[in-house]
Design a protein around this motif. Structure first.
Motif, PDB file in Angstrom:
ATOM      1  N   GLU A   1       1.317   0.416 -12.598  1.00 20.53           N
ATOM      2  CA  GLU A   1       1.354   0.672 -11.164  1.00 20.53           C
ATOM      3  C   GLU A   1       1.122   2.160 -10.943  1.00 20.53           C
ATOM      4  O   GLU A   1       1.500   2.986 -11.762  1.00 20.53           O
ATOM      5  N   PRO A   2       0.509   2.497  -9.807  1.00 18.81           N
ATOM      6  CA  PRO A   2       0.353   3.924  -9.536  1.00 18.81           C
ATOM      7  C   PRO A   2       1.720   4.588  -9.420  1.00 18.81           C
ATOM      8  O   PRO A   2       2.633   4.032  -8.836  1.00 18.81           O
ATOM      9  N   ARG A   3       1.842   5.743 -10.032  1.00 20.10           N
ATOM     10  CA  ARG A   3       3.117   6.454 -10.001  1.00 20.10           C
ATOM     11  C   ARG A   3       3.273   7.170  -8.662  1.00 20.10           C
ATOM     12  O   ARG A   3       2.369   7.897  -8.256  1.00 20.10           O
ATOM     13  N   PRO A   4       4.384   6.965  -7.986  1.00 19.31           N
ATOM     14  CA  PRO A   4       4.585   7.696  -6.740  1.00 19.31           C
ATOM     15  C   PRO A   4       4.765   9.183  -7.035  1.00 19.31           C
ATOM     16  O   PRO A   4       5.364   9.562  -8.037  1.00 19.31           O
ATOM     17  N   SER A   5       4.225   9.980  -6.192  1.00 22.01           N
ATOM     18  CA  SER A   5       4.355  11.420  -6.363  1.00 22.01           C
ATOM     19  C   SER A   5       4.859  12.025  -5.063  1.00 22.01           C
ATOM     20  O   SER A   5       4.419  11.643  -3.986  1.00 22.01           O
ATOM     21  N   LYS A   6       5.752  12.953  -5.176  1.00 23.55           N
ATOM     22  CA  LYS A   6       6.294  13.601  -3.984  1.00 23.55           C
ATOM     23  C   LYS A   6       5.237  14.460  -3.299  1.00 23.55           C
ATOM     24  O   LYS A   6       5.359  14.786  -2.132  1.00 23.55           O
ATOM     25  N   ASN A   7       4.169  14.789  -4.027  1.00 22.48           N
ATOM     26  CA  ASN A   7       3.115  15.630  -3.466  1.00 22.48           C
ATOM     27  C   ASN A   7       2.070  14.830  -2.700  1.00 22.48           C
ATOM     28  O   ASN A   7       1.250  15.419  -2.022  1.00 22.48           O
ATOM     29  N   LEU A   8       2.063  13.505  -2.826  1.00 22.62           N
ATOM     30  CA  LEU A   8       1.058  12.678  -2.174  1.00 22.62           C
ATOM     31  C   LEU A   8       1.586  12.132  -0.855  1.00 22.62           C
ATOM     32  O   LEU A   8       2.736  11.719  -0.769  1.00 22.62           O
ATOM     33  N   PRO A   9       0.726  12.098   0.181  1.00 18.93           N
ATOM     34  CA  PRO A   9       1.153  11.496   1.441  1.00 18.93           C
ATOM     35  C   PRO A   9       1.331   9.989   1.280  1.00 18.93           C
ATOM     36  O   PRO A   9       0.779   9.370   0.372  1.00 18.93           O
ATOM     37  N   GLY A  10       2.106   9.379   2.169  1.00 17.45           N
ATOM     38  CA  GLY A  10       2.435   7.965   2.065  1.00 17.45           C
ATOM     39  C   GLY A  10       1.244   7.024   2.155  1.00 17.45           C
ATOM     40  O   GLY A  10       1.259   5.937   1.598  1.00 17.45           O
ATOM     41  N   TRP A  11       0.167   7.414   2.831  1.00 21.67           N
ATOM     42  CA  TRP A  11      -0.976   6.529   3.006  1.00 21.67           C
ATOM     43  C   TRP A  11      -1.785   6.341   1.726  1.00 21.67           C
ATOM     44  O   TRP A  11      -2.634   5.456   1.643  1.00 21.67           O
ATOM     45  N   THR A  12      -1.538   7.132   0.698  1.00 24.72           N
ATOM     46  CA  THR A  12      -2.327   7.017  -0.529  1.00 24.72           C
ATOM     47  C   THR A  12      -2.111   5.687  -1.250  1.00 24.72           C
ATOM     48  O   THR A  12      -3.028   5.185  -1.896  1.00 24.72           O
ATOM     49  N   ALA A  13      -0.911   5.096  -1.119  1.00 27.25           N
ATOM     50  CA  ALA A  13      -0.664   3.797  -1.761  1.00 27.25           C
ATOM     51  C   ALA A  13      -1.551   2.723  -1.144  1.00 27.25           C
ATOM     52  O   ALA A  13      -2.116   1.884  -1.847  1.00 27.25           O
ATOM     53  N   GLY A  14      -1.707   2.743   0.179  1.00 32.74           N
ATOM     54  CA  GLY A  14      -2.583   1.783   0.856  1.00 32.74           C
ATOM     55  C   GLY A  14      -4.038   1.983   0.481  1.00 32.74           C
ATOM     56  O   GLY A  14      -4.787   1.026   0.308  1.00 32.74           O
ATOM     57  N   LEU A  15      -4.444   3.236   0.367  1.00 34.93           N
ATOM     58  CA  LEU A  15      -5.823   3.535  -0.036  1.00 34.93           C
ATOM     59  C   LEU A  15      -6.085   3.051  -1.454  1.00 34.93           C
ATOM     60  O   LEU A  15      -7.131   2.471  -1.743  1.00 34.93           O
ATOM     61  N   ARG A  16      -5.123   3.252  -2.357  1.00 35.37           N
ATOM     62  CA  ARG A  16      -5.268   2.795  -3.740  1.00 35.37           C
ATOM     63  C   ARG A  16      -5.385   1.270  -3.781  1.00 35.37           C
ATOM     64  O   ARG A  16      -6.202   0.717  -4.504  1.00 35.37           O
ATOM     65  N   GLN A  17      -4.582   0.573  -2.981  1.00 37.16           N
ATOM     66  CA  GLN A  17      -4.627  -0.885  -2.948  1.00 37.16           C
ATOM     67  C   GLN A  17      -5.991  -1.364  -2.447  1.00 37.16           C
ATOM     68  O   GLN A  17      -6.586  -2.280  -3.017  1.00 37.16           O
ATOM     69  N   LEU A  18      -6.521  -0.739  -1.391  1.00 37.15           N
ATOM     70  CA  LEU A  18      -7.833  -1.103  -0.867  1.00 37.15           C
ATOM     71  C   LEU A  18      -8.910  -0.867  -1.917  1.00 37.15           C
ATOM     72  O   LEU A  18      -9.779  -1.726  -2.134  1.00 37.15           O
ATOM     73  N   TYR A  19      -8.864   0.265  -2.591  1.00 34.78           N
ATOM     74  CA  TYR A  19      -9.834   0.575  -3.644  1.00 34.78           C
ATOM     75  C   TYR A  19      -9.787  -0.475  -4.744  1.00 34.78           C
ATOM     76  O   TYR A  19     -10.823  -0.975  -5.185  1.00 34.78           O
ATOM     77  N   ASP A  20      -8.591  -0.827  -5.192  1.00 37.13           N
ATOM     78  CA  ASP A  20      -8.445  -1.819  -6.260  1.00 37.13           C
ATOM     79  C   ASP A  20      -9.016  -3.168  -5.847  1.00 37.13           C
ATOM     80  O   ASP A  20      -9.652  -3.856  -6.648  1.00 37.13           O
ATOM     81  N   GLU A  21      -8.825  -3.571  -4.587  1.00 38.15           N
ATOM     82  CA  GLU A  21      -9.361  -4.847  -4.103  1.00 38.15           C
ATOM     83  C   GLU A  21     -10.882  -4.829  -4.090  1.00 38.15           C
ATOM     84  O   GLU A  21     -11.530  -5.809  -4.470  1.00 38.15           O
ATOM     85  N   VAL A  22     -11.479  -3.715  -3.677  1.00 35.92           N
ATOM     86  CA  VAL A  22     -12.943  -3.608  -3.643  1.00 35.92           C
ATOM     87  C   VAL A  22     -13.512  -3.647  -5.055  1.00 35.92           C
ATOM     88  O   VAL A  22     -14.519  -4.308  -5.319  1.00 35.92           O
ATOM     89  N   VAL A  23     -12.872  -2.958  -5.991  1.00 36.99           N
ATOM     90  CA  VAL A  23     -13.341  -2.926  -7.373  1.00 36.99           C
ATOM     91  C   VAL A  23     -13.314  -4.322  -7.989  1.00 36.99           C
ATOM     92  O   VAL A  23     -14.176  -4.677  -8.793  1.00 36.99           O
ATOM     93  N   GLU A  24     -12.353  -5.146  -7.606  1.00 36.15           N
ATOM     94  CA  GLU A  24     -12.203  -6.481  -8.182  1.00 36.15           C
ATOM     95  C   GLU A  24     -13.164  -7.514  -7.585  1.00 36.15           C
ATOM     96  O   GLU A  24     -13.300  -8.606  -8.124  1.00 36.15           O
TER      97      GLU A  24
END
Length: 60
Positions: free
Chosen positions: A18-41
């Protein structure tokens, strides 16, 4: 169709990490990662797969 072409549409092996949460990343990055993973699949469209096949035939 070559076996590598078959593999291209499958999106490759799924990552078990799973992507590691980082305190330096904004909250929307998890949604962007999920969208990217769906497109790649997603599978390749048949028209694109046909085009790759024609290009492979020309190289042979």
């Amino acid at each position: 169709m070559t076996s590598s072409m078959k593999d291209q549409g499958s999106g490759g092996p799924k990552s078990q990490t799973e992507p590691r949460p980082s305190k330096n990343l904004p909250g929307w990055t998890a949604g962007l990662r999920q969208l990217y993973d769906e497109v790649v699949e997603e599978d390749l469209p048949d028209s694109f797969r046909d085009l790759l096949s024609k290009l492979d035939d020309k190289d042979s």
